[in-house]
Motif scaffolding. Sequence first.
Motif, mmCIF file in Angstrom:
data_model
loop_
_atom_site.group_PDB
_atom_site.id
_atom_site.type_symbol
_atom_site.label_atom_id
_atom_site.label_comp_id
_atom_site.label_asym_id
_atom_site.label_seq_id
_atom_site.Cartn_x
_atom_site.Cartn_y
_atom_site.Cartn_z
ATOM 1 N N GLU A 57 2.143 1.671 -3.507
ATOM 2 C CA GLU A 57 1.087 2.127 -4.396
ATOM 3 C C GLU A 57 0.756 3.595 -4.141
ATOM 4 O OE1 GLU A 57 -3.502 0.941 -5.642
ATOM 5 O OE2 GLU A 57 -2.334 -0.368 -4.324
ATOM 6 N N LEU A 70 -10.220 -0.861 2.885
ATOM 7 C CA LEU A 70 -9.447 0.000 1.996
ATOM 8 C C LEU A 70 -9.616 -0.394 0.531
ATOM 9 C CD1 LEU A 70 -6.130 0.367 4.042
ATOM 10 C CD2 LEU A 70 -7.994 2.023 3.809
ATOM 11 N N GLU A 71 -9.641 -1.692 0.252
ATOM 12 C CA GLU A 71 -9.845 -2.154 -1.123
ATOM 13 C C GLU A 71 -11.214 -1.738 -1.642
ATOM 14 O OE1 GLU A 71 -7.911 -3.525 -3.326
ATOM 15 O OE2 GLU A 71 -6.163 -3.619 -2.008
ATOM 16 N N ARG A 110 -12.968 0.874 -0.646
ATOM 17 C CA ARG A 110 -12.956 2.317 -0.877
ATOM 18 C C ARG A 110 -12.181 2.660 -2.150
ATOM 19 N NH1 ARG A 110 -14.672 5.684 2.959
ATOM 20 N NH2 ARG A 110 -13.315 7.324 2.138
ATOM 21 N N ARG A 111 -11.106 1.937 -2.410
ATOM 22 C CA ARG A 111 -10.360 2.185 -3.632
ATOM 23 C C ARG A 111 -11.203 1.836 -4.853
ATOM 24 N NH1 ARG A 111 -4.661 -0.678 -4.781
ATOM 25 N NH2 ARG A 111 -5.967 -2.537 -4.509
ATOM 26 N N LEU A 132 0.822 -1.206 0.000
ATOM 27 C CA LEU A 132 0.000 0.000 0.000
ATOM 28 C C LEU A 132 0.860 1.263 0.000
ATOM 29 C CD1 LEU A 132 -2.810 -1.041 2.517
ATOM 30 C CD2 LEU A 132 -2.997 -0.821 0.040
ATOM 31 N N GLN A 171 0.826 6.563 -6.922
ATOM 32 C CA GLN A 171 -0.334 7.403 -7.181
ATOM 33 C C GLN A 171 -0.019 8.884 -6.941
ATOM 34 O OE1 GLN A 171 -3.137 6.551 -8.533
ATOM 35 N NE2 GLN A 171 -2.717 4.354 -8.586
ATOM 36 N N GLN A 229 -12.216 4.423 -7.843
ATOM 37 C CA GLN A 229 -11.969 4.108 -9.249
ATOM 38 C C GLN A 229 -13.256 4.185 -10.061
ATOM 39 O OE1 GLN A 229 -10.040 0.279 -9.133
ATOM 40 N NE2 GLN A 229 -7.997 1.184 -8.895
#
Length: 265
Positions: A26, A225-226, A228-229, A23, A30, A233
């Motif tokens: 990443e 978190l995944e 929310r990501r 994370l 980003q 997206q």
Amino acid sequence: VMSAGSGIVHAEFNASATETLRLESELAMQTQTLAAAKRQRSQYATTLSLLLGRSVEHQWQPLALPVKPQAVLNAIALKVRMEHNNPRLAGLRHQAEGAQATADAAREKRKPVFSAGVQVYGYSQGNSNDMMTMVTLKMTLPWFNRSAYKADIARAESQRNAAQSDLAAEQRMLYTQITSILTLAENNRRLADAYASEVLPKSEKTVETLQNAWVSSKATLLEVLEARRALLQARQEQKRALAAQNVAAQALAALTGSLGAPSSN
């Protein structure tokens, strides 16, 4: 049992540490992507200022995308508007009309031309005044220059045919562009609608469910978190679809000879 339990805890700790590193990596990527996008936006603003003759320090107002996709445009109405307003078609049509006028004038030259005239002369001698009237008739004889007139006609008709062919080719190309851009606009409209009506509500529901589960220790923080990501997206993809449809609308406006957004019909 203690050894097995310790192994499970150790494996979970290693997995958590690995996910944390992933994370963080990443996040760094980003962050750089966002910084590059800001620099690219600054370049676009500078280029636009230079093209419009403005200072490179000119501050542009931020653009806002429409909340909802625009209505689908009518292809027939766009083609009619393009025929009347497109400057390229207007220029080619003027060339074709000029070539047609030249061809008509070349045909007229091979016909005989008749003309008549009247001339009046007056004579004065002593106490007498005499008048004389002369009538003249003229006719050209174009048959002696038949080969030259024939060549002029052939050349003028060739130019006319070439101009008409250029006009027809340009019309076909513009019609093809309109069809392609309309298809692109419709695809992005449907995509934006799908995100608004299905994808985003479900993604938001997933985030809410996982957050509640995490509070009650039934889900991990990484799962939250995944989710929310995935939601972010989905929102980004919806914005991209709206932007793509807006670009297509402006492209259609340019083809139809208008700088404003084309109205729906």
